[in-house]
Design a protein around this motif. Structure first.
Motif, mmCIF file in Angstrom:
data_model
loop_
_atom_site.group_PDB
_atom_site.id
_atom_site.type_symbol
_atom_site.label_atom_id
_atom_site.label_comp_id
_atom_site.label_asym_id
_atom_site.label_seq_id
_atom_site.Cartn_x
_atom_site.Cartn_y
_atom_site.Cartn_z
ATOM 1 N N ASP A 1 0.850 -1.188 0.000
ATOM 2 C CA ASP A 1 0.000 0.000 0.000
ATOM 3 C C ASP A 1 0.890 1.243 0.000
ATOM 4 N N THR A 2 0.875 1.981 -1.099
ATOM 5 C CA THR A 2 1.781 3.146 -1.186
ATOM 6 C C THR A 2 1.409 4.220 -0.159
ATOM 7 N N GLU A 3 0.106 4.309 0.169
ATOM 8 C CA GLU A 3 -0.323 5.314 1.150
ATOM 9 C C GLU A 3 0.338 5.062 2.513
ATOM 10 N N ASP A 4 0.507 3.763 2.846
ATOM 11 C CA ASP A 4 1.119 3.407 4.134
ATOM 12 C C ASP A 4 2.594 3.776 4.214
ATOM 13 N N VAL A 5 3.276 3.854 3.081
ATOM 14 C CA VAL A 5 4.736 4.041 3.136
ATOM 15 C C VAL A 5 5.211 5.408 2.643
ATOM 16 N N VAL A 6 4.326 6.155 1.966
ATOM 17 C CA VAL A 6 4.794 7.397 1.345
ATOM 18 C C VAL A 6 5.380 8.368 2.372
ATOM 19 N N ILE B 1 0.733 12.306 7.493
ATOM 20 C CA ILE B 1 1.663 12.512 8.617
ATOM 21 C C ILE B 1 2.431 11.232 8.960
ATOM 22 N N GLY B 2 2.304 10.187 8.123
ATOM 23 C CA GLY B 2 2.986 8.911 8.364
ATOM 24 C C GLY B 2 4.488 9.094 8.519
ATOM 25 N N GLY B 3 5.082 8.370 9.451
ATOM 26 C CA GLY B 3 6.527 8.389 9.619
ATOM 27 C C GLY B 3 7.046 9.532 10.485
#
Ligand SMILES: CC(=O)N[C@H]1[C@@H](OP(=O)(O)OP(=O)(O)OC[C@H]2O[C@@H](n3ccc(=O)[nH]c3=O)[C@H](O)[C@@H]2O)O[C@H](CO)[C@@H](O)[C@@H]1O[C@H](C)C(=O)N[C@@H](C)C(=O)N[C@H](CCC(=O)O)C(=O)O
Ligand SMILES: Nc1ncnc2c1ncn2[C@@H]1O[C@H](COP(=O)(O)OP(=O)(O)OP(=O)(O)O)[C@@H](O)[C@H]1O
Ligand SMILES: N[C@H](CCC[C@H](N)C(=O)O)C(=O)O
Ligand SMILES: [Mg+2]
Length: 481
Positions: A84-89, A189-191
């Motif tokens: 899932d690209t949304e999870d890692v972007v 705001i991931g990461g």
């Protein structure tokens, strides 16, 4: 940075090509790709970014992060597959920028109303205390004193990490940001590593996007779920969902309240149009704000400052010097002796609170004329409720246009009027042209009255069919005066 460095914090399912290539930038928009970039293909609400992989490669992308590796690939491009690209972007973007959020203290504010107010006041307060700070808000972004125009409440993960990186380079010790429900749900705001999180309140908004109130609440809660053990989570004990927000967080939980026992507590001793006298955790302070909801906002600011290590007495001194944020309960006094208040209230709850705040001070000594509309192509369910709130606490109401976007202004107005019965309609008129509506209100007002101009606050445009035309409530009011 080498591609393999960028990928070290994420789970890669498959890779085609070398991970030993140099990446010069990360981008989610093919139109912004430059030579050597990594293009991240995102499945959006409008289109699937995977469609733009060939375009990105044509413009110079050397690597592609995607959920499905295309059948046709290029020799000199590396394709990386993730679930899932949304999870890692966010993780990839923040790794590229050297994890800027770990190099300063980042505090996020979420909730339906009050985010801009609290984040801006924290930025103003810590700047006054002599610190270099950054701010990411609906109104404007700041890197110390440099302004960077904001087109979202929370920028996309690429822009967000670029801004944080620039803040670190500029020597910022603190950054204060709004975390919108869209941004949390889309993992913009991931990461990031937060030093603290604040919750304001939760009432209806954005149901066009989240569909149910529960989804909306869970989006907000996800922010607190992601906070690390080292962070603080300050929540509003007066809000029904205040404790729900922090029920699964690893952070240290603190509460604020104007009504019950809490870590940060306040009550109003006195209030007038210039400001209020408060008692905050046993100490008295004069502030240049009105409205009960601003007592809550100031408590959140106080709590965050104390949790960031500031002495309570120093925080209160700084707090007494703070002014209202642009377009948030901003009074403009007319030569005739009435007051126009420009405010960003664009939800039923915000309208109710702002009108409460006005009545607390007005104390029956003048009439209230409200001018308001609702935005097009956004949550339609809130329209009749906004009209009801306006009518409940105003003597006259002029329903007008906000940002119609791609809808017919009259249709939006009709949706608002549908919330009113015949009795309520007696104090309402509809004027589509916002300038005319404000003019009419100014003509109606007498000495001692208050005109509330709600919905657009700091906005200096009116968005009609994809074009932003210059329009500023403050300017129109001053023209009328
Ligand atoms: C509904 C929503 O939130 N949409 C946001 C979302 O876009 P999207 O999922 O619709 O993207 P899309 O248009 O389907 O495109 C999918 C992907 O293809 C890419 N693409 C697209 C076209 C192209 O030629 N090439 C290309 O690569 C896009 O860059 C994107 O990565 O992701 C984009 C990048 O992060 C955002 O800019 C966009 O915000 C739109 C413009 C928007 O209006 N958002 C508002 C509702 C919003 O986010 N508001 C909140 C809260 C407001 C508040 O409470 O204060 C905010 O934080 O501002
Ligand atoms: N704590 C609060 N409770 C209820 N209403 C508030 C509160 N703080 C501000 N408001 C009202 O909500 C309006 C918007 O305030 P603000 O811009 O600070 O909120 P926001 O959460 O940033 O909104 P947005 O979601 O648009 O970014 C204000 O103009 C005021 O009318
Ligand atoms: N004047 C506004 C306020 C928009 C607030 C915004 N943050 C959103 O709903 O996305 C409108 O409805 O057009
Ligand atoms: Mg905001």
């Amino acid at each position: 940075m080498k591609l393999k460095e960028l990928l070290k914090n994420i789970t890669v399912l498959a890779i085609k090509g070398s991970d030993d290539v140099e990446v010069t930038g990360v981008n989610i928009d093919s139109r912004r790709i430059k030579e050597g970039h990594l293009f991240v293909a995102m499945k959006g609400t409008q289109v699937d970014g995977h469609k733009f992989i060939p375009k990105a490669v044509e413009l110079g992308a050397k690597a592609v992060l995607c959920e499905v590796i295309p059948e046709q690939t290029e020799e000199n491009v590396t394709y990386v597959q993730v679930a899932d690209t949304e999870d890692v972007v966010g993780i990839v973007a923040t790794t590229f920028h050297g994890n800027p959020s770990t190099k300063l203290k980042l505090v996020g504010v979420t909730g339906t109303n009050g985010k801009t107010t609290i984040a801006t006041l924290l930025y103003n307060m810590f700047s006054k205390m002599g610190h270099k700070c950054g701010l990411l808000s609906t109104v404007c972004n700041y890197i110390v004193d440099e302004t960077v125009p904001a087109d979202h409440t929370t920028p996309d993960p690429i822009a967000l990490n670029e801004l944080l990186h620039r803040m670190v380079d500029a020597g910022c010790e603190y950054a204060f940001m709004e975390c919108s429900s869209h941004a949390i749900a889309q993992k913009r705001i991931g990461g990031l590593t937060f030093a603290g999180g604040l919750f304001t309140n939760l009432t209806r908004d954005h149901l066009d996007y989240h569909k149910t109130f529960e989804n909306y609440r869970n989006a907000k809660k996800a922010f607190f779920d992601m906070l690390p053990k080292t962070a603080f989570a300050i929540t509003n004990a007066d809000d029904k969902n205040g404790m729900v927000m922090v029920q699964n967080t690893k952070a240290t939980v603190k509460t604020y309240s104007t009504r019950s026992v809490a870590d940060f507590k306040a009550r109003i001793i006195e209030c007038h149009f210039e400001g209020m006298y408060l008692e905050v955790n046993g100490r008295e302070v004069g502030v240049q704000f009105i409205g009960k909801f601003n007592v809550s906002n100031l408590l959140a600011v106080y709590g965050a400052a104390v949790m960031l290590g500031k002495k309570p007495e120093d925080v209160l001194v700084a707090m007494s010097t703070l002014h209202s944020v642009s377009g948030r309960l901003e009074p403009i006094h007319s030569p005739e002796g009435y007051t126009a208040i420009v405010d960003y209230a664009h939800t039923p709850d915000a309208l109710e609170n702002v009108l409460n705040a006005i009545h607390e001070v007005l104390d029956g000594k003048g009439e209230v004329i409200t001018v308001c509309g609702a935005g097009g192509n956004r949550d339609k369910g809130k329209r009749p409720l906004m009209a009801q709130e306006a009518v409940k606490q105003s003597d006259r109401v002029i329903i007008t246009s906000d940002n119609p976007r791609f809808e017919e202004p009259q249709d939006i107005i009709n949706d608002m009027l549908a919330g009113l019965n015949a009795q309520q309609m007696k104090k309402v008129i509809a004027i589509t042209d916002r300038r005319e509506a404000i003019r009419t209100a100014c003509m109606m007002a007498k000495k001692g009255d208050v005109i509330l101009i709600a919905g657009k606050g700091h906005e200096n445009y009116q968005e009609i069919k994809g074009v932003k035309h210059h329009f500023d409530d403050h300017e129109v009011v001053r023209e009328c005066f």
